[in-house]
Design an enzyme around this catalytic site. Structure first.
Site, short mmCIF file in Angstrom:
data_model
loop_
_atom_site.label_atom_id
_atom_site.label_comp_id
_atom_site.label_asym_id
_atom_site.label_seq_id
_atom_site.Cartn_x
_atom_site.Cartn_y
_atom_site.Cartn_z
N ASP A 81 -10.00 29.34 -18.84
CA ASP A 81 -9.54 30.58 -18.19
C ASP A 81 -8.04 30.76 -18.33
OD1 ASP A 81 -11.72 31.67 -15.68
OD2 ASP A 81 -12.19 30.03 -17.04
N CYS A 122 -14.28 23.09 -15.53
CA CYS A 122 -13.74 24.44 -15.67
C CYS A 122 -14.74 25.51 -15.24
CB CYS A 122 -13.21 24.68 -17.07
SG CYS A 122 -11.84 23.56 -17.46
N ASP A 123 -14.21 26.73 -15.14
CA ASP A 123 -14.81 27.76 -14.31
C ASP A 123 -16.24 28.17 -14.66
OD1 ASP A 123 -12.13 27.61 -13.67
OD2 ASP A 123 -11.97 29.71 -13.17
N CYS A 194 -7.86 22.32 -13.09
CA CYS A 194 -6.63 22.62 -12.36
C CYS A 194 -6.66 22.03 -10.95
CB CYS A 194 -6.39 24.12 -12.32
SG CYS A 194 -6.13 24.85 -13.96
N GLU A 445 -10.66 38.33 -14.98
CA GLU A 445 -9.91 38.02 -13.76
C GLU A 445 -8.64 38.87 -13.70
OE1 GLU A 445 -10.96 33.31 -13.03
OE2 GLU A 445 -9.00 33.89 -13.80
N SER A 471 -8.96 34.87 -9.83
CA SER A 471 -8.92 33.42 -10.00
C SER A 471 -9.04 32.76 -8.65
CB SER A 471 -7.61 33.02 -10.67
OG SER A 471 -7.40 31.63 -10.57
#
Length: 555
Positions: A81, A122-123, A194, A445, A471
């Site tokens: 992302d 991750c997303d 993250c 996003e 996000s």
């Protein structure tokens, strides 16, 4: 005497060619006689959350083989992302979720594997893999890649989004070019997802809360030795599921997914998790999961954990505080403890072994929570009759009721330019439309506009609403997933500059303060904008995707 093979495809004369093909890669009859376990490894050196997954993959393979299985590895895509944000690439990120699920389905069903371990971070990779597990329904364990350590700048911890905030600092003359370069070099200190409770780590935590991962998988740092141990144990765990015939739909039941919703509310995770849970619920054969269910839980589940961006505490702090198990221990009266987990224990058995949190500044009790209601919520009103999502956990208290005049932007970049150039003033509701699943297409996003408001010192005096997404790192008064989206003729399409908009978090409402007859008159004059998309996957996604209020799934 004919060799016995566990996998039905390898038996008898009909299995001879298949055995021969595997033998061409060095697999022996002994190896092929055992259960064949896929390791779905989303390793790439193009995404920090996946950079270390080959090391985890080796440990998973050892765990599988130690428990009597044979491991076979294949990969999936894993877009980042952060690298995709701010340009056309972000339009591919949410659609990649369904592509990942389908790619796993194609490989697993083509080879008829007996079980699988899914390695992701991750997303969209995490929910995509969980969707695949629910759809295919063979014994499966999900192993999260784990969060990275935070950045440290001037004695304070940050996640990598400090870089975007620093753009605003530099614009306002608060830091020099040299300081900006220093921030860039320290912002992402190691491999992992993250450092904040964004969508990636939210979904990793929810996989654990729903029972699809072993305890600790959601929060153990990516670079910790304990993460390697979890990988080995995940390989062993899938063999236990194979021997008992336990499949994802035995775990991703309504009780399991409801436990996930409770965890989401209790920790104030990413708003994106709502649509991912809806998609998982759908793939598990449970039908639609309406936003009203999230609203119901939001009103009765207190927020007992607070992690960045809602607080100064990052994912490493959350892990030190006891992680998902400690969170669930505090929410225990609300949970279904009979829910099964991939480790072979019920949720109740896991919580019996869980100690209270040792860091009450991160995880509190139900008696003294951070907030009496859940950390994410659903709004409705004439701007969002099908619903919109918001994150009270990341909204300043003085903005829980916000009224302002609309300033409408036709694109994300236009909004960014307007914010950074000083066009946006205090008490404005920034309106970003035509960014939903179909309008985007791909529901990108609106991360950067919100971060730009923060960098320009406007995040405590301006709101931002959109039919796009946000996000998990965003904070401030933001409302996303407005449904119906503008491109499909939702009221967001006819908001005009200067219109008064009222956002009331406690009342769960979002209102365009314009007479209904005026809204209808505007709609009669409205035409969908011409937003052409190049032939390919996005074109198909626009045609086939459902509303954000239905999880934005293809179907």
């Amino acid at each position: 005497m004919e060799k016995e093979y566990y996998n039905s495809l390898l038996r008898g004369e009909q299995g001879a060619l298949k055995r021969a093909l595997y033998k061409s890669m060095g697999f022996t009859d002994e190896a092929l006689s055992k259960p064949l376990i896929a390791i779905v490894n989303s390793y790439t050196n193009a995404t920090p959350g996946h950079y270390h997954l080959n090391q985890l993959c080796e440990q998973v393979q050892r765990g599988i083989e130690s428990a009597g299985g044979t491991a076979m590895v294949f990969g999936t895509i894993a877009p980042c992302d952060g690298i995709a944000e701010g340009h056309g690439g972000m339009r591919y990120v949410l659609p990649s979720r369904d592509l990942i699920a389908s790619s796993v389905e194609c490989m697993v069903r083509a080879h008829q594997f007996d079980g699988m371990v899914l390695l992701g971070s991750c997303d969209k990779i995490v929910p995509g893999m969980l969707m695949a597990a629910a759809r295919i329904n063979i014994p499966a364990v999900f192993l999260n890649g784990g969060p990275m350590h935070p950045a440290v700048y001037q004695g304070k911890h940050y996640d990598g989004n400090i870089v975007t905030e620093a753009v605003g600092w530099k614009q306002r003359g608060e830091i020099t070019e040299e300081e900006f370069a220093e921030i860039e070099n320290l912002a992402e200190p190691c491999a992992g997802s993250c450092a904040m409770l964004g969508t990636a780590n939210t979904m990793g935590c929810l996989a654990e809360a729903m029972g699809m991962s072993l305890p600790g998988s959601g929060t153990t740092p990516a670079v910790a030795a304990r993460r390697l141990s979890l990988a080995y144990e995940s390989g062993q765990a899938v063999m236990g599921l194979v021997s008992q015939g336990i499949c994802p739909r035995d775990i991703l039941t309504r009780r399991g997914i409801n436990n996930g919703i409770i965890a989401l509310m209790g920790m104030g995770g990413s708003t994106n998790a709502m649509m991912h849970l809806q998609a998982i619920h759908w793939e598990a054969g449970l039908g639609e999961l309406p936003l009203s269910v999230f609203d119901e839980y939001s009103r009765k589940v207190p927020q007992v954990a607070s992690v960045y961006p809602a607080s100064p505490y990052d994912m490493v702090d959350f892990d030190e505080a006891g992680g998902v198990s400690a969170l669930l221990r505090e929410l225990r009266p609300l949970l279904d403890e009979q829910a099964m987990t991939v480790g072979g224990k019920s949720l109740g058995e896991i919580l019996e072994e869980t100690k209270p949190s040792c860091r009450r500044e991160v995880i509190k009790t139900m008696d003294e929570p951070f907030a009496q209601n859940g950390g994410v919520a659903v709004l409705t009103g004439n701007l969002a009759p099908m619903g919109a999502v918001v994150k009270p956990a990341a909204i300043p208290k003085h903005m829980m009721h916000f009224e302002g005049r609309a300033q409408v932007f036709a694109s994300e970049q236009e909004a960014i330019d307007g914010i950074l150039s000083g066009q946006v003033k205090e008490n404005t509701v920034v309106v970003l439309r035509y960014e939903g699943p179909k309008g985007g297409p791909g529901m990108p996003e609106m991360y950067r506009p919100m971060k730009c408001l923060e960098g320009m010192g406007l995040s405590s005096s301006c709101a931002l609403i959109t039919d796009g997404r946000f996000s998990g790192s965003n904070r401030g008064c933001f409302v996303g997933h407005i449904s119906p989206e503008a491109w499909e003729g939702g009221a967001l399409a006819v908001v005009g500059d200067g219109d008064r908009i009222i956002i009331d978090i406690e009342e769960r409402s979002i209102t365009l303060d314009v007479p209904e007859q005026e809204i209808h008159a505007r709609m009669e004059q409205w035409k969908a904008p011409n937003k052409p998309v190049e032939p390919g996957y996005l074109e198909r996604y626009r045609r086939l995707s459902r509303s954000a209020a239905q999880g934005a799934v293809i179907g």
